[in-house]
Every structure is written in C-alpha cells, then in structure tokens.
Design an enzyme around this catalytic site. Structure first.
Site, PDB file in Angstrom:
ATOM      1  N   HIS A 138      -2.594   7.623  -2.036  1.00  0.00           N
ATOM      2  CA  HIS A 138      -2.685   6.448  -2.893  1.00  0.00           C
ATOM      3  C   HIS A 138      -4.067   5.819  -2.861  1.00  0.00           C
ATOM      4  CE1 HIS A 138      -2.054   2.419  -4.492  1.00  0.00           C
ATOM      5  NE2 HIS A 138      -1.025   2.962  -5.140  1.00  0.00           N
ATOM      6  N   GLU A 144     -12.292   6.916  -2.345  1.00  0.00           N
ATOM      7  CA  GLU A 144     -13.001   8.052  -2.938  1.00  0.00           C
ATOM      8  C   GLU A 144     -12.843   9.265  -2.040  1.00  0.00           C
ATOM      9  OE1 GLU A 144     -14.550   8.170  -5.866  1.00  0.00           O
ATOM     10  OE2 GLU A 144     -14.121   6.080  -6.304  1.00  0.00           O
ATOM     11  N   LEU A 148       6.056   9.545   0.023  1.00  0.00           N
ATOM     12  CA  LEU A 148       7.386   9.806   0.558  1.00  0.00           C
ATOM     13  C   LEU A 148       8.438  10.049  -0.521  1.00  0.00           C
ATOM     14  CD1 LEU A 148       7.686   7.364   3.579  1.00  0.00           C
ATOM     15  CD2 LEU A 148       7.381   9.846   3.605  1.00  0.00           C
ATOM     16  N   GLY A 181       8.384   8.575  -7.659  1.00  0.00           N
ATOM     17  CA  GLY A 181       8.201   7.266  -8.269  1.00  0.00           C
ATOM     18  C   GLY A 181       7.220   7.413  -9.413  1.00  0.00           C
ATOM     19  N   HIS A 185       4.058   7.103  -9.588  1.00  0.00           N
ATOM     20  CA  HIS A 185       2.843   7.870  -9.303  1.00  0.00           C
ATOM     21  C   HIS A 185       3.095   9.379  -9.365  1.00  0.00           C
ATOM     22  CE1 HIS A 185       0.721   4.265  -8.555  1.00  0.00           C
ATOM     23  NE2 HIS A 185       1.204   4.033  -7.345  1.00  0.00           N
TER      24      HIS A 185
END
Length: 132
Positions: free
Chosen positions: A12, A47, A72, A75, A77
């Site tokens: 993330h 980055e 985990l 979703g 993303h």
C-alpha cells in the site's frame, strides 16, 4: 511457454517511518527463494510506485510479470486499483504477460502463523503499559 519472469510485490505505502522496508525485504527474500528478479511497488505515498516497479521488471528483460498483492483481503485495491495498473502496463508493454496472485488471506498458512504469534503472546508476560 517459458519466458523470463519477474515478481512485483505490491504494497500500500505509508507515511509511517520504517514501513517501506518490509515489502522491499519481502521482494528480496522472494527473489532468493524463487530464483527470479523481484521488486516492490507501492500503491501510494512510498516509492517506487507500481508503474515504475513494473517498468523496472520489464527493463530487466522480464516478459512475464507476476504481481503479488501484499494485502490480507480482497478489496478495492486488489479488485479495482491494481488491475487498472496492470491494464495500463499492458498498454505500455505489449507482448509482456501480466498475472496477479490473490491477496495473502484467508489462507490456512496465515491462520497457522497467526496462531503461533498468538501462542507466543499468551505465554509471554504482558508488556509494561499494555492495555488489559
């Protein structure tokens, strides 16, 4: 078809100090375990970003890229954002094959690891200042 492959670990990203290192270390460990190049890319904040990580893997000669979401659960993303990055990468890199693994959980190995962590905490004395 046996193509040169690379792995891109997708995390993330965070502003919290020290959080960038875990995905980078995971990519290095997976490179050693799998015997192929592996890089980390971040969805936001940290980055390299996902497009840059993909471009690095392709510039290293990979013709097949496997993206491993370091998440985990399924979703937005993993169902929307990362696939959009893959679609854009297919446009930039015609002829390169892109695959994405499922996120890490739920998986029985994650349950076993979580149980081991919980057992360790249960037998250890409570840390000072730990809420009860």
């Amino acid at each position: 078809m046996n193509q040169p492959a690379a792995l891109v670990v997708i995390a993330h990203g965070s502003r919290a100090p020290g959080t960038r290192e875990a995905p980078l270390e995971l990519a290095d460990a997976l490179a050693g375990e799998l015997g192929l190049p592996a890089v980390a890319g971040f969805l936001e904040i940290s980055e390299p970003d996902i497009p840059t990580a993909i471009d690095v893997a392709v510039s290293g000669g990979a013709r097949r890229i496997v993206l491993l979401p370091y998440f985990l659960h399924r979703g937005n993303h993993t169902q929307r954002d990362i696939p959009a990055f893959i679609d854009a990468a297919r446009e930039r890199h015609p002829g390169v094959v892109f695959d994405m693994t499922p996120p890490l959980g739920p998986d029985s190995r994650l349950v076993s690891m979580s149980a081991e962590l919980a057992r360790s905490a249960l037998v250890a004395p409570p840390a000072a200042g730990t809420p009860r």
